[in-house]
Enzyme design. Structure first.
Site, PDB file in Angstrom:
ATOM      1  N   THR A  97     -40.529 -46.250 -30.448  1.00  0.00           N
ATOM      2  CA  THR A  97     -39.630 -45.578 -29.519  1.00  0.00           C
ATOM      3  C   THR A  97     -38.293 -46.306 -29.488  1.00  0.00           C
ATOM      4  O   THR A  97     -38.077 -47.254 -30.251  1.00  0.00           O
ATOM      5  CB  THR A  97     -40.282 -45.471 -28.122  1.00  0.00           C
ATOM      6  OG1 THR A  97     -39.478 -44.636 -27.295  1.00  0.00           O
ATOM      7  CG2 THR A  97     -40.483 -46.833 -27.478  1.00  0.00           C
ATOM      8  N   LYS A 115     -36.288 -46.286 -33.725  1.00  0.00           N
ATOM      9  CA  LYS A 115     -36.702 -45.183 -34.601  1.00  0.00           C
ATOM     10  C   LYS A 115     -35.954 -45.170 -35.933  1.00  0.00           C
ATOM     11  O   LYS A 115     -36.535 -44.827 -36.964  1.00  0.00           O
ATOM     12  CB  LYS A 115     -36.535 -43.846 -33.884  1.00  0.00           C
ATOM     13  CG  LYS A 115     -37.539 -43.616 -32.759  1.00  0.00           C
ATOM     14  CD  LYS A 115     -37.415 -42.211 -32.192  1.00  0.00           C
ATOM     15  CE  LYS A 115     -38.430 -41.955 -31.102  1.00  0.00           C
ATOM     16  NZ  LYS A 115     -38.392 -40.556 -30.623  1.00  0.00           N
ATOM     17  N   ALA A 154     -33.510 -36.709 -30.464  1.00  0.00           N
ATOM     18  CA  ALA A 154     -34.441 -35.637 -30.111  1.00  0.00           C
ATOM     19  C   ALA A 154     -33.930 -34.301 -30.623  1.00  0.00           C
ATOM     20  O   ALA A 154     -34.700 -33.472 -31.113  1.00  0.00           O
ATOM     21  CB  ALA A 154     -34.636 -35.588 -28.598  1.00  0.00           C
ATOM     22  N   ASP A 174     -42.043 -35.602 -33.540  1.00  0.00           N
ATOM     23  CA  ASP A 174     -41.324 -35.016 -32.406  1.00  0.00           C
ATOM     24  C   ASP A 174     -41.170 -33.499 -32.556  1.00  0.00           C
ATOM     25  O   ASP A 174     -41.329 -32.752 -31.590  1.00  0.00           O
ATOM     26  CB  ASP A 174     -39.951 -35.664 -32.251  1.00  0.00           C
ATOM     27  CG  ASP A 174     -40.029 -37.051 -31.638  1.00  0.00           C
ATOM     28  OD1 ASP A 174     -40.990 -37.320 -30.893  1.00  0.00           O
ATOM     29  OD2 ASP A 174     -39.132 -37.876 -31.906  1.00  0.00           O
ATOM     30  N   GLY A 217     -27.237 -30.879 -26.931  1.00  0.00           N
ATOM     31  CA  GLY A 217     -27.389 -32.272 -27.323  1.00  0.00           C
ATOM     32  C   GLY A 217     -27.356 -32.439 -28.823  1.00  0.00           C
ATOM     33  O   GLY A 217     -27.606 -31.492 -29.587  1.00  0.00           O
ATOM     34  N   ASN A 251     -22.737 -29.837 -27.841  1.00  0.00           N
ATOM     35  CA  ASN A 251     -22.768 -31.243 -27.449  1.00  0.00           C
ATOM     36  C   ASN A 251     -21.406 -31.630 -26.889  1.00  0.00           C
ATOM     37  O   ASN A 251     -20.364 -31.121 -27.329  1.00  0.00           O
ATOM     38  CB  ASN A 251     -23.100 -32.123 -28.659  1.00  0.00           C
ATOM     39  CG  ASN A 251     -23.392 -33.554 -28.260  1.00  0.00           C
ATOM     40  OD1 ASN A 251     -24.313 -33.807 -27.468  1.00  0.00           O
ATOM     41  ND2 ASN A 251     -22.629 -34.493 -28.776  1.00  0.00           N
ATOM     42  N   GLY A 256     -41.007 -30.357 -20.110  1.00  0.00           N
ATOM     43  CA  GLY A 256     -40.936 -31.293 -21.230  1.00  0.00           C
ATOM     44  C   GLY A 256     -42.147 -32.184 -21.431  1.00  0.00           C
ATOM     45  O   GLY A 256     -42.247 -32.857 -22.456  1.00  0.00           O
ATOM     46  N   ASN A 283     -41.101 -42.025 -35.835  1.00  0.00           N
ATOM     47  CA  ASN A 283     -41.677 -42.341 -34.525  1.00  0.00           C
ATOM     48  C   ASN A 283     -43.165 -42.683 -34.607  1.00  0.00           C
ATOM     49  O   ASN A 283     -43.764 -43.050 -33.610  1.00  0.00           O
ATOM     50  CB  ASN A 283     -41.451 -41.200 -33.530  1.00  0.00           C
ATOM     51  CG  ASN A 283     -42.407 -40.039 -33.728  1.00  0.00           C
ATOM     52  OD1 ASN A 283     -42.896 -39.785 -34.831  1.00  0.00           O
ATOM     53  ND2 ASN A 283     -42.678 -39.300 -32.661  1.00  0.00           N
TER      54      ASN A 283
END
Length: 294
Positions: A77, A81, A148, A118, A144, A168, A260, A102
């Site tokens: 994490t 990564k 992620a 992910d 974003g 973003n 989430g 990850n």
């Protein structure tokens, strides 16, 4: 030899004790031990899953010593990564494209195989929460452009999304991400202007927030949902709080929503299977266990 001795000698050797964990800095907040610990107990597997705090300057040396330290694998994490991508001996092609690892498997010879779960966790969460979701049905809007977002966009394109619109606050970062991921799937990538973010919601089948806006202790997400079709699925990868302001506003206007937490739970499944030999299930009992005390 007596029958008793025969039966004793025929007993199978005890299963090996398997160790896995999560490497991060800091790592005390990680919910992964609760997830994997629940599954280890549920499936009666001899093993453990622990937190492994590792400062960035020590990461390369620590990950290379996993075999000697008795680990069969780890999750990785923040902030490691991308460093894991450089540290493993073999990388899954999708992890290479995403630019992050990850999950790491320690092979018998001590070599390390890295992959990224992910995107898998993201799509499985959407399907579990709203089984009518199909990425191929129309454009997806992703807020974003961080790590992620990379995994989410790659997963959507691989799943057949005809277009992914990236919004973003720093447009240049979104453009860099789009450049890295173009060519995945047959869909196109559009980078929009953050100031006009509400305009890009028209005809979307999915809106997902991968930013920290709306997370506990952070600013809320300022987004006008007027242009979003009422049929569009709205997802927030933030899970503290579980019901973000974005999800609450989407529900109020009649949109289906998916929180989430499921992404966290589903992304853990491939790693657990690789390390402990059993593909686990995400259940209501697991969700309740993980949320306890959060």
């Amino acid at each position: 030899m007596s029958n008793t001795l025969k039966s004793v000698s025929a007993k199978a050797a005890p299963a090996p004790f398997l160790r896995a964990g999560v490497m991060g800095w800091p790592v005390d907040h990680s919910l992964s031990p609760k997830v994997h610990g629940f599954w280890l107990q549920q499936y009666d597997i001899e093993g453990e899953y622990v937190r492994i705090p590792v400062a960035p300057q020590d990461f390369a040396q620590k990950i290379k010593s996993l075999k000697a330290d008795g680990f069969v694998g780890v999750n990785v994490t923040v902030p490691h990564k991308q460093a894991a991508l450089r540290a493993v001996d073999e990388i899954h092609p999708l992890a290479q494209r995403i630019g992050a690892v990850n999950t790491v498997v320690v092979r018998e010879d001590g070599s390390l195989f890295g992959f990224n779960t992910d995107g898998f966790g993201f799509l499985e969460n959407l399907k579990a929460g709203f089984n009518a979701f199909d990425a191929g049905n129309g454009p997806a809007v992703v807020l974003g452009a961080g790590g992620a977002a990379r995994a989410v966009i790659a997963a959507l394109l691989d799943a057949g999304a005809p277009e992914v619109r990236i919004l973003n606050r720093t447009k240049e970062r979104a453009e860099d991400l789009a450049k890295d991921l173009r060519g995945l799937g047959s869909g196109s990538i559009l980078v929009g202007d953050w100031e006009r973010r509400g305009d890009y919601l028209q005809d979307a089948v999915l809106l997902t927030n991968t930013t920290t806006l709306g997370m506990h202790g952070r600013r809320s997400l300022d987004l006008d949902l007027t242009a979003l079709p009422q049929s569009a699925l709205v997802n927030d990868i933030v899970y503290v709080p579980l019901q973000t302001d974005l999800l609450a506003r989407a529900q109020d206007r009649g949109n289906p929503t998916v929180d989430g937490l499921g992404m966290l739970l589903h992304q853990a499944r491939p790693g657990f299977e690789a390390w402990f030999g059993r593909l686990p299930e995400v259940t209501d009992a697991l969700r309740a266990h993980v949320l306890k005390g959060v």
